[in-house]
Design a protein around this motif. Structure first.
Motif, PDB file in Angstrom:
ATOM      1  N   PHE A  59     -23.916 119.730 -23.297  1.00 10.11           N
ATOM      2  CA  PHE A  59     -22.651 119.307 -23.404  1.00 10.11           C
ATOM      3  C   PHE A  59     -21.989 120.468 -24.384  1.00 10.11           C
ATOM      4  CE2 PHE A  59     -23.442 114.890 -22.337  1.00 10.11           C
ATOM      5  CZ  PHE A  59     -22.552 114.893 -21.040  1.00 10.11           C
ATOM      6  N   LEU A  60     -22.646 120.881 -25.433  1.00 16.06           N
ATOM      7  CA  LEU A  60     -22.173 121.686 -26.349  1.00 16.06           C
ATOM      8  C   LEU A  60     -21.951 123.060 -25.547  1.00 16.06           C
ATOM      9  CD1 LEU A  60     -24.481 120.976 -29.576  1.00 16.06           C
ATOM     10  CD2 LEU A  60     -22.192 120.618 -29.428  1.00 16.06           C
ATOM     11  N   LEU A  62     -21.049 123.706 -22.414  1.00 16.16           N
ATOM     12  CA  LEU A  62     -19.932 123.547 -21.595  1.00 16.16           C
ATOM     13  C   LEU A  62     -18.784 123.349 -22.291  1.00 16.16           C
ATOM     14  CD1 LEU A  62     -21.471 121.314 -18.644  1.00 16.16           C
ATOM     15  CD2 LEU A  62     -20.749 123.494 -18.541  1.00 16.16           C
ATOM     16  N   GLY A  63     -18.766 122.534 -23.600  1.00 15.38           N
ATOM     17  CA  GLY A  63     -17.550 122.409 -24.538  1.00 15.38           C
ATOM     18  C   GLY A  63     -16.997 123.873 -24.884  1.00 15.38           C
ATOM     19  N   ALA A  64     -17.952 124.661 -25.268  1.00 13.04           N
ATOM     20  CA  ALA A  64     -17.684 125.950 -25.874  1.00 13.04           C
ATOM     21  C   ALA A  64     -17.051 126.994 -24.965  1.00 13.04           C
ATOM     22  CB  ALA A  64     -19.077 126.698 -26.520  1.00 13.04           C
ATOM     23  N   GLY A  66     -15.606 125.673 -22.582  1.00 15.45           N
ATOM     24  CA  GLY A  66     -13.889 125.045 -22.075  1.00 15.45           C
ATOM     25  C   GLY A  66     -14.307 124.479 -20.431  1.00 15.45           C
ATOM     26  N   GLN A  67     -15.479 124.042 -20.327  1.00 16.54           N
ATOM     27  CA  GLN A  67     -15.771 123.828 -18.677  1.00 16.54           C
ATOM     28  C   GLN A  67     -16.321 122.370 -18.843  1.00 16.54           C
ATOM     29  OE1 GLN A  67     -18.916 126.470 -17.551  1.00 16.54           O
ATOM     30  NE2 GLN A  67     -17.064 128.223 -17.259  1.00 16.54           N
ATOM     31  N   LEU A  68     -16.036 121.701 -20.097  1.00 18.35           N
ATOM     32  CA  LEU A  68     -16.606 120.206 -19.829  1.00 18.35           C
ATOM     33  C   LEU A  68     -15.507 119.143 -19.102  1.00 18.35           C
ATOM     34  CD1 LEU A  68     -18.922 118.300 -20.960  1.00 18.35           C
ATOM     35  CD2 LEU A  68     -17.485 118.069 -23.077  1.00 18.35           C
TER      36      LEU A  68
END
Length: 305
Positions: A59-60, A62-64, A66-68
């Motif tokens: 999750f971290l 993908l969040g970094a 920008g794909q979450l």
């Protein structure tokens, strides 16, 4: 094809082979690491925390990047299948089995999955079971008999008997998941869906752990157990899952699937080095027969030109 495209593909393949080597090493040495971890962490807590840490790591990531994003509605049945069966169910059975079975033997039993996928695909999906695959299945089953040595196995040793059954059950559960998702189309990428699958697996495992094993206080929180969790979450779960996705996309399916079969060999070697497990003739003989059987099941005879 342009020169730049050729160079890019070359680097992609080289990177994929490097990742493949990392997967074999990291998953292989994880068998003795899991064995050590289970001396401090109960099996359901171990599995649940491993999946939760792996999910948080992805999750971290993908969040970094920008794909979450939330998965599409059509992906949720497959997310549930992978999360509940291949991840939660598999880890619950494997961790429980590891309590009573040596790590090296456990690795061999868990990687018999292709032996069960082949007949399942023939029965449920209508796939043709060739003579080559039948020969592979026969060799694999003979290898299991050599591994178990039914005549000399102590059938009164209930923990050992159940431990081996749990490990084979884990392989069967993994096989069932493969059959369920084979041929189905995913809307999201494998990497984008991975943290959701890990999370779906973590939640029921942690709930069962709290109900059957007690609260987090039952865990022996020490530097060793923390290191085991730090390895199994971000490394053995999050990184290796992502790396496996990259490898299967960049390399031929046959190359990747056969290479993954070397994981139990690494598990045997690392368990011998780290835990002092000495594989006997029946374990080595059974492993060789199972490995040959898996290769036959995984390969296809070349068609004449």
């Amino acid at each position: 094809m342009t020169v730049s495209t050729s160079v890019s593909e070359h680097h992609d393949r080289r990177g994929a082979f490097l990742l493949l080597g990392a997967i074999v090493l990291l998953w292989g040495i994880n068998w003795p690491i899991m064995k050590v971890g289970l001396s401090s962490i109960p099996p359901f807590w171990f599995g649940g925390l491993r999946l939760l840490l792996g999910s948080a790591s992805l999750f971290l990531l993908l969040g970094a990047r920008g794909q979450l994003a939330l998965p599409a509605r059509g992906d949720w049945p497959l997310i549930a299948s992978v999360g509940l069966l291949q991840m939660a169910g598999f880890l619950a059975l494997v961790n429980t089995g590891l309590l009573h079975v040596p790590a090296g033997r456990s690795a061999v039993l868990c990687y018999t999955t292709p032996l069960w996928v082949a007949p399942g695909a023939a029965l449920l999906l209508g796939e043709k079971l060739s003579g080559r695959k039948l020969a592979g299945l026969a060799l694999g089953l003979v290898g299991l008999l050599v591994l178990f040595q039914p005549g000399s196995f102590d059938w009164s040793d209930r923990p050992a008997l159940l431990g081996n059954a749990y490990l084979l059950g884990g392989a069967l559960l993994w096989s069932f998941t493969i059959l369920h998702i084979r041929g189905r189309r995913w809307q999201g990428s494998a990497l984008a869906l991975a943290p959701w699958q890990l999370l779906v697996g973590a939640v029921p495992l942690l709930a069962v752990a709290a109900l059957t094993e007690g609260g987090p206080a039952v865990i022996d929180w020490n530097p060793g157990s923390l290191l085991v969790l730090a390895y199994n979450g971000p490394v053995a779960s999050a990184f290796c899952y992502w790396a496996a996705v990259v490898v299967t996309r960049r390399l031929p399916a046959l190359t990747a699937s056969l290479a993954f079969l070397t994981v139990p060999a690494m598990g045997l070697a690392s368990s011998a080095l780290a835990l002092g497990e000495r594989p006997d003739a029946s374990l080595l003989g059974g492993f060789v027969l199972i490995l040959i059987g898996l290769v036959l099941v995984e390969t296809r005879r070349k068609q004449p030109a």
